[in-house]
Write an enzyme that holds these catalytic residues in place. Structure first.
Site, short mmCIF file in Angstrom:
data_model
loop_
_atom_site.label_atom_id
_atom_site.label_comp_id
_atom_site.label_asym_id
_atom_site.label_seq_id
_atom_site.Cartn_x
_atom_site.Cartn_y
_atom_site.Cartn_z
N VAL A 175 -109.63 -66.86 44.33
CA VAL A 175 -109.43 -67.01 42.89
C VAL A 175 -110.38 -68.07 42.35
O VAL A 175 -110.36 -69.22 42.79
CB VAL A 175 -107.97 -67.36 42.56
N LYS A 176 -111.19 -67.67 41.39
CA LYS A 176 -112.19 -68.55 40.80
C LYS A 176 -111.58 -69.24 39.59
O LYS A 176 -111.19 -68.60 38.61
CB LYS A 176 -113.41 -67.71 40.40
#
Length: 216
Positions: free
Chosen positions: A86-87
């Site tokens: 997850v960025k």
């Protein structure tokens, strides 16, 4: 140093994969829009397709900026595939979310990093990756490669496990300099990766070999 390709274009991902050097993929909303991918369902499906094409990590970016929404969006992204990272943006609520994700077994990539101080916060919160944007730093008349070296040195001294993922790569030389200065990962457009193949002496040498082979 690992090679990620920075794109949402499936044909470019496949070409990098076929080259035999691809370790992962990074994407962002701009890259998705460039490929005409719009709407949550289409974006989620596109991430799933990318994960099926590569064996390594795939960074999927949240669009929210408050803690609760980042967490909810991140949980949905992480559920797509085990390789999803997850960025999360380098903002106050982003750091809080990274800590929450870390404590709940979800790996993160802290993006939009432009200073060593930001990189320290991301590592303290437990980010799997930190993404300094070296091309954008160069655009501001600072030295992006120097930042890579600084972060790598700090992480080594402090024993942080966070990997330095050099982003906003503009040239093949950026890739070489990142490798020299301790980047763990380099995420690049396909053109920059293919640019590493090029050297005029290689072309001259190959032409000479082929010419001589005709005389045999």
């Amino acid at each position: 140093m690992k090679f990620f390709i920075d794109t949402a274009n499936l044909s470019q991902i496949q070409e990098a994969h076929d080259l035999g050097i691809l370790d992962g993929v990074t994407t962002n909303p701009s890259l998705m829009a460039k490929e005409g991918i719009k709407g949550e369902a289409a974006i989620m499906k596109h991430y799933e397709t990318i994960c099926e094409m590569v064996e390594g990590d795939v960074s999927a970016e949240v669009l929210s900026t408050d803690f609760a929404s980042i967490v909810e969006e991140g949980k949905k992204l992480a559920a797509i595939h085990p390789n999803i990272v997850v960025k999360v943006p380098m903002i106050k609520d982003g750091v809080k979310a990274i800590k929450w994700f870390t404590e709940n077994g979800i790996r993160t990539n802290c993006t939009l990093v432009f200073s060593a101080g930001q990189a320290i916060l991301a590592a303290k919160a437990g980010a799997a990756y930190v993404s300094p944007f070296i091309g954008r730093i160069d655009d501001s008349n600072w030295d992006g490669i120097e930042l890579i070296a600084q972060i790598a040195q700090i992480y080594s001294i402090q024993g942080f496990k966070t990997e330095v993922l050099a982003a906003s790569i503009r040239t093949p030389l950026h890739i070489v300099k990142c490798a020299e200065n301790g980047a763990d990962v380099c995420t690049c457009p396909l053109d920059s990766i293919l640019g590493l193949l090029k050297h005029p002496l290689t072309d001259i040498g190959l032409a000479k070999f082929l010419e001589d082979a005709k005389k045999m």
